[in-house]
Design a protein around this motif. Structure first.
Motif, mmCIF file in Angstrom:
data_model
loop_
_atom_site.group_PDB
_atom_site.id
_atom_site.type_symbol
_atom_site.label_atom_id
_atom_site.label_comp_id
_atom_site.label_asym_id
_atom_site.label_seq_id
_atom_site.Cartn_x
_atom_site.Cartn_y
_atom_site.Cartn_z
ATOM 1 N N PHE A 1 10.718 6.736 -10.833
ATOM 2 C CA PHE A 1 10.937 7.582 -12.004
ATOM 3 C C PHE A 1 12.171 8.479 -11.831
ATOM 4 O O PHE A 1 12.715 8.975 -12.817
ATOM 5 N N GLU A 2 12.617 8.651 -10.579
ATOM 6 C CA GLU A 2 13.827 9.441 -10.352
ATOM 7 C C GLU A 2 15.088 8.645 -10.674
ATOM 8 O O GLU A 2 16.133 9.236 -10.943
ATOM 9 N N ARG A 3 15.005 7.343 -10.622
ATOM 10 C CA ARG A 3 16.152 6.496 -10.955
ATOM 11 C C ARG A 3 16.126 6.054 -12.413
ATOM 12 O O ARG A 3 17.169 5.955 -13.055
ATOM 13 N N ASP A 4 14.946 5.741 -12.911
ATOM 14 C CA ASP A 4 14.823 5.184 -14.262
ATOM 15 C C ASP A 4 13.521 5.704 -14.870
ATOM 16 O O ASP A 4 12.516 5.001 -14.913
ATOM 17 N N PRO A 5 13.518 6.962 -15.338
ATOM 18 C CA PRO A 5 12.266 7.601 -15.757
ATOM 19 C C PRO A 5 11.556 6.920 -16.915
ATOM 20 O O PRO A 5 10.334 7.047 -17.044
ATOM 21 N N ASP A 6 12.306 6.205 -17.745
ATOM 22 C CA ASP A 6 11.688 5.552 -18.898
ATOM 23 C C ASP A 6 11.607 4.035 -18.729
ATOM 24 O O ASP A 6 11.288 3.315 -19.672
ATOM 25 N N GLY A 7 11.899 3.552 -17.534
ATOM 26 C CA GLY A 7 11.934 2.116 -17.296
ATOM 27 C C GLY A 7 10.558 1.525 -17.072
ATOM 28 O O GLY A 7 9.551 2.241 -16.942
ATOM 29 N N PRO A 8 10.496 0.200 -16.995
ATOM 30 C CA PRO A 8 9.203 -0.488 -16.873
ATOM 31 C C PRO A 8 8.462 -0.154 -15.583
ATOM 32 O O PRO A 8 7.233 -0.058 -15.577
ATOM 33 N N LYS B 1 0.822 -1.214 0.000
ATOM 34 C CA LYS B 1 0.000 0.000 0.000
ATOM 35 C C LYS B 1 0.857 1.265 0.000
ATOM 36 O O LYS B 1 0.605 2.197 -0.760
ATOM 37 N N THR B 2 1.862 1.300 0.885
ATOM 38 C CA THR B 2 2.675 2.511 1.008
ATOM 39 C C THR B 2 3.456 2.783 -0.265
ATOM 40 O O THR B 2 3.526 3.927 -0.736
ATOM 41 N N THR B 3 4.035 1.748 -0.842
ATOM 42 C CA THR B 3 4.796 1.924 -2.083
ATOM 43 C C THR B 3 3.907 2.474 -3.189
ATOM 44 O O THR B 3 4.283 3.417 -3.902
ATOM 45 N N LEU B 4 2.712 1.916 -3.352
ATOM 46 C CA LEU B 4 1.800 2.414 -4.377
ATOM 47 C C LEU B 4 1.337 3.829 -4.069
ATOM 48 O O LEU B 4 1.260 4.676 -4.969
ATOM 49 N N ALA B 5 1.007 4.106 -2.800
ATOM 50 C CA ALA B 5 0.536 5.443 -2.434
ATOM 51 C C ALA B 5 1.589 6.501 -2.753
ATOM 52 O O ALA B 5 1.292 7.544 -3.355
ATOM 53 N N LEU B 6 2.834 6.245 -2.353
ATOM 54 C CA LEU B 6 3.905 7.212 -2.601
ATOM 55 C C LEU B 6 4.170 7.387 -4.089
ATOM 56 O O LEU B 6 4.396 8.515 -4.556
ATOM 57 N N HIS B 7 4.124 6.302 -4.833
ATOM 58 C CA HIS B 7 4.415 6.414 -6.264
ATOM 59 C C HIS B 7 3.290 7.087 -7.037
ATOM 60 O O HIS B 7 3.551 7.847 -7.980
ATOM 61 N N LEU B 8 2.046 6.857 -6.648
ATOM 62 C CA LEU B 8 0.959 7.589 -7.299
ATOM 63 C C LEU B 8 1.049 9.079 -6.981
ATOM 64 O O LEU B 8 0.920 9.925 -7.874
ATOM 65 N N ALA B 9 1.284 9.400 -5.708
ATOM 66 C CA ALA B 9 1.434 10.805 -5.330
ATOM 67 C C ALA B 9 2.590 11.452 -6.088
ATOM 68 O O ALA B 9 2.473 12.573 -6.605
ATOM 69 N N GLY B 10 3.715 10.741 -6.172
ATOM 70 C CA GLY B 10 4.874 11.269 -6.870
ATOM 71 C C GLY B 10 4.635 11.450 -8.352
ATOM 72 O O GLY B 10 5.070 12.450 -8.952
ATOM 73 N N HIS B 11 3.941 10.503 -8.961
ATOM 74 C CA HIS B 11 3.643 10.620 -10.390
ATOM 75 C C HIS B 11 2.795 11.856 -10.659
ATOM 76 O O HIS B 11 3.100 12.645 -11.565
ATOM 77 N N TRP B 12 1.732 12.031 -9.881
ATOM 78 C CA TRP B 12 0.864 13.186 -10.111
ATOM 79 C C TRP B 12 1.595 14.500 -9.838
ATOM 80 O O TRP B 12 1.429 15.476 -10.579
ATOM 81 N N ALA B 13 2.417 14.527 -8.794
ATOM 82 C CA ALA B 13 3.178 15.739 -8.500
ATOM 83 C C ALA B 13 4.157 16.051 -9.631
ATOM 84 O O ALA B 13 4.333 17.216 -10.022
ATOM 85 N N HIS B 14 4.800 15.014 -10.159
ATOM 86 C CA HIS B 14 5.747 15.192 -11.268
ATOM 87 C C HIS B 14 5.043 15.726 -12.511
ATOM 88 O O HIS B 14 5.656 16.423 -13.320
ATOM 89 N N PHE C 1 11.775 -0.997 -6.785
ATOM 90 C CA PHE C 1 10.850 -0.369 -5.850
ATOM 91 C C PHE C 1 11.427 -0.377 -4.431
ATOM 92 O O PHE C 1 11.394 0.634 -3.727
ATOM 93 N N ALA C 2 11.956 -1.516 -4.011
ATOM 94 C CA ALA C 2 12.528 -1.615 -2.669
ATOM 95 C C ALA C 2 13.757 -0.730 -2.523
ATOM 96 O O ALA C 2 13.955 -0.078 -1.482
ATOM 97 N N GLU C 3 14.591 -0.667 -3.550
ATOM 98 C CA GLU C 3 15.814 0.136 -3.487
ATOM 99 C C GLU C 3 15.504 1.618 -3.324
ATOM 100 O O GLU C 3 16.082 2.298 -2.467
ATOM 101 N N VAL C 4 14.591 2.124 -4.131
ATOM 102 C CA VAL C 4 14.327 3.568 -4.074
ATOM 103 C C VAL C 4 13.578 3.953 -2.806
ATOM 104 O O VAL C 4 13.788 5.041 -2.258
#
Length: 212
Positions: free
Chosen positions: A188-195, A14-27, A177-180
């Motif tokens: 997207f900050e590590r690999d913006p065009d990655g899968p 849940k936390t990983t998805l929540a942070l990444h959705l928030a980050g995507h929209w902010a970006h 996901f775990a690394e970042v």
């Protein structure tokens, strides 16, 4: 739009998805607030790690693990484009408050029969919340899955015709996901065009279609 990531079972991402959705929209230029409603405070820990690393703030993260969440989330929503709620495991009162606040409840599940059985309780809470909040949308999202495996295909097939239904193609199990997350970063900050970044963008796009 208020999106709540909820499941009674812990460890579904849940936390990983929540942070990444928030980050995507902010970006993308949206104003975003993430509410950490989990007493463990993992999203707050991520935000603190990011600040200690000297990284720029992408969105606000506030701790709000109390049952007035539905009132306070609506106050936050008045000043931003998206509120993302990182929900708690097994705290029914907080889950009810998050569901009453939310426009969309996302229920992350991993490809496992056990995850399917564990999600039955949150589905029951969704039905209960709709008596107070009839416009509430809810969807399952497959997380940490390998689409090549038989169990992933079986889980997807089993969710397609369920209510709530399945949203989007899902998010694969990826070490990135775990690394970042440990670094206070996002994929997207590590690999913006990655899968991984593309999968998050696809999920955000699928959510956007529900809001239209």
């Amino acid at each position: 739009m208020i999106v709540a990531l909820l499941n009674q079972k812990g460890g579904v991402g849940k936390t990983t998805l929540a942070l990444h959705l928030a980050g995507h929209w902010a970006h993308q230029g949206a104003r975003v607030c993430l509410i950490d409603a989990d007493p463990q405070g993992s999203a707050l820990d991520w935000s603190e790690q990011r600040a200690q690393s000297g990284l720029p703030r992408l969105f606000g993260v506030i701790g709000l693990s109390r049952e007035t969440l539905h009132l306070e989330a609506r106050v936050q929503a008045a000043s931003v484009d998206h509120v993302v709620i990182d929900g708690p495991p097994r705290v029914a009162g907080l889950m009810r408050a998050a569901l009453i606040a939310a426009d969309l409840a996302l229920i992350p599940v991993q490809p496992s029969a056990l995850d399917g059985w564990a999600s039955a309780e949150i589905v029951a809470l969704v039905r209960e919340a709709r008596s107070f909040h009839p416009t509430l949308e809810a969807r399952f999202v497959l997380n940490r899955c390998d689409p090549r495996t038989r169990i992933a295909r079986s889980t997807r097939a089993g969710l397609v015709d369920q209510q709530p239904s399945l949203l989007g193609p899902g998010i694969a199990q990826r070490i990135l996901f775990a690394e970042v997350m440990a670094q206070g970063r996002l994929v997207f900050e590590r690999d913006p065009d990655g899968p991984a970044a593309r999968e998050v963008a696809a999920l955000a796009s699928a959510i956007g279609t529900l809001a239209r």
